[in-house]
Scaffold this active site. Structure first.
Site, PDB file in Angstrom:
ATOM      1  N   GLU A  59       0.827  -1.205   0.000  1.00  0.00           N
ATOM      2  CA  GLU A  59       0.000   0.000   0.000  1.00  0.00           C
ATOM      3  C   GLU A  59       0.858   1.250   0.000  1.00  0.00           C
ATOM      4  O   GLU A  59       0.541   2.243  -0.683  1.00  0.00           O
ATOM      5  CB  GLU A  59      -0.929  -0.004   1.221  1.00  0.00           C
ATOM      6  CG  GLU A  59      -1.964   1.122   1.239  1.00  0.00           C
ATOM      7  CD  GLU A  59      -1.514   2.394   1.936  1.00  0.00           C
ATOM      8  OE1 GLU A  59      -2.271   3.385   1.905  1.00  0.00           O
ATOM      9  OE2 GLU A  59      -0.398   2.428   2.506  1.00  0.00           O
ATOM     10  N   HIS A  98       3.593   7.968  10.249  1.00  0.00           N
ATOM     11  CA  HIS A  98       4.871   7.781   9.560  1.00  0.00           C
ATOM     12  C   HIS A  98       6.065   8.195  10.414  1.00  0.00           C
ATOM     13  O   HIS A  98       7.111   8.572   9.891  1.00  0.00           O
ATOM     14  CB  HIS A  98       4.873   8.498   8.210  1.00  0.00           C
ATOM     15  CG  HIS A  98       4.016   7.815   7.180  1.00  0.00           C
ATOM     16  ND1 HIS A  98       4.184   8.003   5.820  1.00  0.00           N
ATOM     17  CD2 HIS A  98       2.994   6.932   7.306  1.00  0.00           C
ATOM     18  CE1 HIS A  98       3.296   7.269   5.159  1.00  0.00           C
ATOM     19  NE2 HIS A  98       2.563   6.615   6.050  1.00  0.00           N
TER      20      HIS A  98
END
Length: 354
Positions: free
Chosen positions: A211, A321
């Site tokens: 992804e 992230h």
């Protein structure tokens, strides 16, 4: 949430899975999901696909991606420093000083992401985020030859951060994007399996790969499964932190329930059924308005084959992230419960026409 269930999430996080190198995590997924499905297989991309009541209709696909950000070693200099290509979308300013694990056939090689010390940065450099190509990984080697004895070009790495409980239901870890989503979908399958006598739909679990580098596994697995309905589960950034622009992001909070997306990539009847299931169960939910693409696997799934009626459930997440992504286990549990209730309410007469 019961710690025996969270133990699966801990194992999943501890299993590295940079995009394209998801094998260790997918092995953990296979071992867990086989308890709640009739059949499990892995395709040549590495997607894990499992089925429960496969011959029934409507066919509904429940998906989350197992891949995480990582590093691909592409050069080792004469001093033994490792230079890397990023796997996925890093914010370079979050990397210097991070401890990392390089995964090799002989085991983990520990390292740290290096940058020039602040003392030697120019005034201009101090005002700017570093460039990824100005960073390196230091494994304590004194030469290229010594480094090559431990790490080869093409090895992959991850941040070394593991899952920790911060406070009550709040956990932090690398890779909660989207291993918390995989965990939520497995939890939903466990609950659906426990009420199998009520199940009328055919349910297909997918732990998708790649992804972070282009929604690739979701696209190919959706083509293979060919569902009428698909629910993707991912994380979404919250606006409950200082300086977040709520006028652009919406008012999204951690510990306030699942985020339901509405917009062009979302089938309206699916969205409405998710809202109804949440309200009937007394599950708090939040709404994210997405006028165009969602940036999640939903976008690829919707048009992977024929038209697929898609929905998107997101787990509120702070600090995406980074090595310390933060989610609430209560939000994760509510996502799992909402999915299970949604699926158990489906039957062959379910109307999906907007």
């Amino acid at each position: 949430m019961d710690e025996s269930r969270v133990a699966f999430l801990r194992r999943l996080v501890a299993s590295p899975s940079p995009s394209g190198f998801e094998r260790p995590a997918q092995q953990v997924v296979r071992e867990e999901i086989q308890q709640y499905t009739d059949e499990v297989h892995t395709d040549v991309h590495g997607n894990v696909i499992a089925a429960l009541n496969a011959s029934a209709e409507p066919r509904v696909m429940l998906e989350a991606h197992c891949d995480e950000l990582g590093f691909l070693i592409r050069h080792i200099d004469e001093q033994g420093y490792l230079y890397f290509a990023p796997i996925g979308g890093f914010d370079a300013s979050t990397l210097p000083g991070n401890r990392v694990n390089i995964h090799t056939p002989k085991g983990i090689v520990s390292g740290v992401v290096g940058r020039k010390p602040v003392h030697s940065l120019s005034a201009e450099e101090r005002e700017k985020a570093p460039k990824l190509w100005d960073l390196w990984i230091d494994i304590g080697a004194s030469s290229k030859e010594e480094a090559l004895e431990r790490v080869k070009v093409g090895a992959v790495g991850t941040r070394a951060a593991e899952l920790e409980t911060l406070h009550k239901d709040i956990i932090i870890s690398r890779a909660l994007d989207d291993k918390s989503g995989v965990f939520a979908v497995v939890e939903a399958m466990r609950r659906i399996h426990a009420k199998r006598e009520q199940l009328k739909a055919g349910v297909f679990f997918v732990s998708a790969v790649q992804e972070e580098i282009g929604l690739r596994g979701a696209r190919t697995s959706a083509y293979s499964v060919n569902p009428q309905i698909a629910i993707a589960v991912d994380v979404a950034p919250t606006s409950d932190i200082p300086g977040a622009p709520k006028n652009r992001m919406g008012d999204l909070k951690m510990n306030a329930g699942p985020i339901l997306t509405i917009g062009a990539h979302i089938n309206l009847p699916v969205y409405e059924r998710l809202v109804k299931a949440a309200e009937e169960a007394g599950i708090s939910y939040q709404v994210e308005a997405s006028a165009a693409g969602t940036g999640t696997d939903t976008d690829a799934i919707q048009v992977a084959r024929g038209p697929i009626a898609t929905g998107l459930l997101s787990i509120p997440c702070r600090y995406l992230h980074t090595g310390s992504e933060m989610v609430s286990l209560k939000d994760v549990d509510d996502v799992a419960e909402l999915i299970a209730r949604f699926v158990l309410a489906l039957d062959a007469d379910t109307n999906l026409i907007p």
